[in-house]
Design a protein around this motif. Structure first.
Motif, PDB file in Angstrom:
ATOM      1  N   VAL A 199       3.490   2.386   1.601  1.00 44.81           N
ATOM      2  CA  VAL A 199       4.025   2.515   2.915  1.00 44.81           C
ATOM      3  C   VAL A 199       5.408   2.719   3.023  1.00 44.81           C
ATOM      4  O   VAL A 199       6.349   2.253   2.176  1.00 44.81           O
ATOM      5  CB  VAL A 199       3.667   1.513   4.090  1.00 44.81           C
ATOM      6  N   HIS A 243       0.833  -1.217  -0.029  1.00 45.38           N
ATOM      7  CA  HIS A 243      -0.122   0.146  -0.254  1.00 45.38           C
ATOM      8  C   HIS A 243       0.722   1.486  -0.078  1.00 45.38           C
ATOM      9  O   HIS A 243       0.503   2.153   0.479  1.00 45.38           O
ATOM     10  CB  HIS A 243      -0.833  -0.119   1.163  1.00 45.38           C
ATOM     11  N   TYR A 291      -0.954   3.470   8.730  1.00 44.22           N
ATOM     12  CA  TYR A 291      -1.978   2.619   8.493  1.00 44.22           C
ATOM     13  C   TYR A 291      -1.372   1.476   9.036  1.00 44.22           C
ATOM     14  O   TYR A 291      -0.455   1.029   9.667  1.00 44.22           O
ATOM     15  CB  TYR A 291      -1.633   2.055   6.860  1.00 44.22           C
ATOM     16  N   ASP A 348     -12.617  -2.982   9.668  1.00 45.60           N
ATOM     17  CA  ASP A 348     -11.721  -2.285   8.547  1.00 45.60           C
ATOM     18  C   ASP A 348     -12.320  -0.992   8.229  1.00 45.60           C
ATOM     19  O   ASP A 348     -13.607  -0.831   7.967  1.00 45.60           O
ATOM     20  CB  ASP A 348     -11.880  -3.370   7.428  1.00 45.60           C
ATOM     21  N   GLU A 360       2.269   7.020   7.115  1.00 41.66           N
ATOM     22  CA  GLU A 360       0.585   7.233   6.882  1.00 41.66           C
ATOM     23  C   GLU A 360      -0.078   6.647   8.137  1.00 41.66           C
ATOM     24  O   GLU A 360      -1.405   7.338   8.153  1.00 41.66           O
ATOM     25  CB  GLU A 360       0.168   6.272   5.639  1.00 41.66           C
ATOM     26  N   TRP A 395      -2.128  -7.932   1.642  1.00 44.76           N
ATOM     27  CA  TRP A 395      -2.275  -7.315   2.696  1.00 44.76           C
ATOM     28  C   TRP A 395      -3.316  -6.281   2.394  1.00 44.76           C
ATOM     29  O   TRP A 395      -3.308  -5.616   1.541  1.00 44.76           O
ATOM     30  CB  TRP A 395      -0.834  -6.292   2.795  1.00 44.76           C
ATOM     31  N   CYS A 396      -4.187  -6.303   3.500  1.00 44.33           N
ATOM     32  CA  CYS A 396      -5.382  -5.514   3.395  1.00 44.33           C
ATOM     33  C   CYS A 396      -5.059  -4.300   4.426  1.00 44.33           C
ATOM     34  O   CYS A 396      -4.734  -4.333   5.422  1.00 44.33           O
ATOM     35  CB  CYS A 396      -6.453  -6.019   4.122  1.00 44.33           C
ATOM     36  N   ASN A 397      -5.467  -2.995   3.854  1.00 47.28           N
ATOM     37  CA  ASN A 397      -5.334  -1.641   4.527  1.00 47.28           C
ATOM     38  C   ASN A 397      -6.348  -1.356   5.304  1.00 47.28           C
ATOM     39  O   ASN A 397      -7.691  -1.324   4.776  1.00 47.28           O
ATOM     40  CB  ASN A 397      -5.137  -0.572   3.681  1.00 47.28           C
ATOM     41  N   THR A 398      -6.395  -1.776   6.784  1.00 40.62           N
ATOM     42  CA  THR A 398      -7.491  -1.419   7.565  1.00 40.62           C
ATOM     43  C   THR A 398      -7.948  -0.410   8.148  1.00 40.62           C
ATOM     44  O   THR A 398      -8.822  -0.189   8.866  1.00 40.62           O
ATOM     45  CB  THR A 398      -7.176  -2.673   8.954  1.00 40.62           C
ATOM     46  N   ARG A 413      -6.223   3.930   9.160  1.00 42.40           N
ATOM     47  CA  ARG A 413      -5.333   4.756   9.712  1.00 42.40           C
ATOM     48  C   ARG A 413      -5.577   5.645  11.005  1.00 42.40           C
ATOM     49  O   ARG A 413      -6.758   5.507  11.405  1.00 42.40           O
ATOM     50  CB  ARG A 413      -4.920   5.913   8.764  1.00 42.40           C
ATOM     51  N   LEU A 454      -1.637  -2.568   8.657  1.00 38.63           N
ATOM     52  CA  LEU A 454      -2.190  -3.665   7.518  1.00 38.63           C
ATOM     53  C   LEU A 454      -2.393  -5.124   8.134  1.00 38.63           C
ATOM     54  O   LEU A 454      -1.583  -5.309   9.440  1.00 38.63           O
ATOM     55  CB  LEU A 454      -0.837  -3.473   6.675  1.00 38.63           C
ATOM     56  N   THR A 510       2.474   0.848  10.522  1.00 39.42           N
ATOM     57  CA  THR A 510       3.394   1.599   9.445  1.00 39.42           C
ATOM     58  C   THR A 510       3.678   3.017   9.646  1.00 39.42           C
ATOM     59  O   THR A 510       2.917   3.571  10.389  1.00 39.42           O
ATOM     60  CB  THR A 510       2.484   1.313   8.162  1.00 39.42           C
TER      61      THR A 510
END
Length: 202
Positions: free
Chosen positions: A123, A121, A145, A199, A143, A155-158, A160, A147, A140
């Motif tokens: 990062v 994503h 985030y 998410d 940002e 990898w899913c961005n859940t 921030r 993940l 991360t």
């Protein structure tokens, strides 16, 4: 060690300050700690992990980002994933994982590492790993985030945490911790704690 310049192995030798600053100590009760010796030749021991009955330590890029295993009388070199600082070591489902700046690796043994994530994503850096709901998670920077690694390896961005999007991106997820069935994230620079609800919702 907070003074990184004086901690640098070259500077320490030039100034007669002794061995490397990368040391590990074991607690022996009361106020007693026993020195397990220098770990490689870096500035910082970034992380520790218990894996397969042994203690592992990851050091910074000044020590070429190597991982070491304590043998009982010293530290055995387990190789370097990519030469950058090992920010976090984490054991999960019988494997040992290492996070460096922007990458996640799985240890194969005999000093070999396999990359399982490269700037997911977009990062910049990955600072922590954790397990929640039987998945590997990563915090991360910049940002902010968090993940989650899915069963298929994606990898899913859940979502921030930290300063809102559109403002200066300097959010750093430094700690992830499961507690009472929920996942929590500690975030720089505002010393905030977030709770994961779903998410996109922290």
């Amino acid at each position: 060690v907070w003074d990184w310049v004086r901690a640098c192995p070259v500077v320490r030798k030039e100034q007669g300050l002794g061995d490397a600053g990368t040391r590990v100590f074991v607690y022996e009760g009361g106020a007693q700690w026993r020195d397990l010796g220098a770990v490689g030749d870096g500035i910082r021991v970034h992380c520790l992990a218990s894996y397969d009955g042994a203690l592992y330590a990851g050091i910074d890029r000044a020590g070429d980002g190597h991982c070491f295993r304590f043998t009982g009388d010293g530290w055995a070199d387990c190789g370097s994933p990519n030469g950058d600082s090992i920010q976090n070591l984490f054991a999960f489902h019988g494997d040992l994982y290492a996070a460096t700046h922007g990458f996640v690796y799985r240890y194969q043994g005999d000093g070999a590492w396999t990359c399982i994530a490269e700037h997911p994503h977009g990062v910049g850096q990955i600072h922590c790993l954790q397990v929640f709901d039987d998945c590997l998670w990563a915090g991360t920077w910049p940002e902010g985030y968090t993940l989650r690694r899915e069963a298929d390896g994606d990898w899913c961005n859940t979502g921030r945490g930290g300063i809102a999007e559109g403002l200066s991106e300097i959010n750093e997820i430094n700690a992830l911790c499961p507690h009472n069935g929920k996942l929590y994230a500690g975030v720089l620079p505002k010393a905030q704690i977030y709770r994961y609800d779903s998410d996109g919702r922290w």
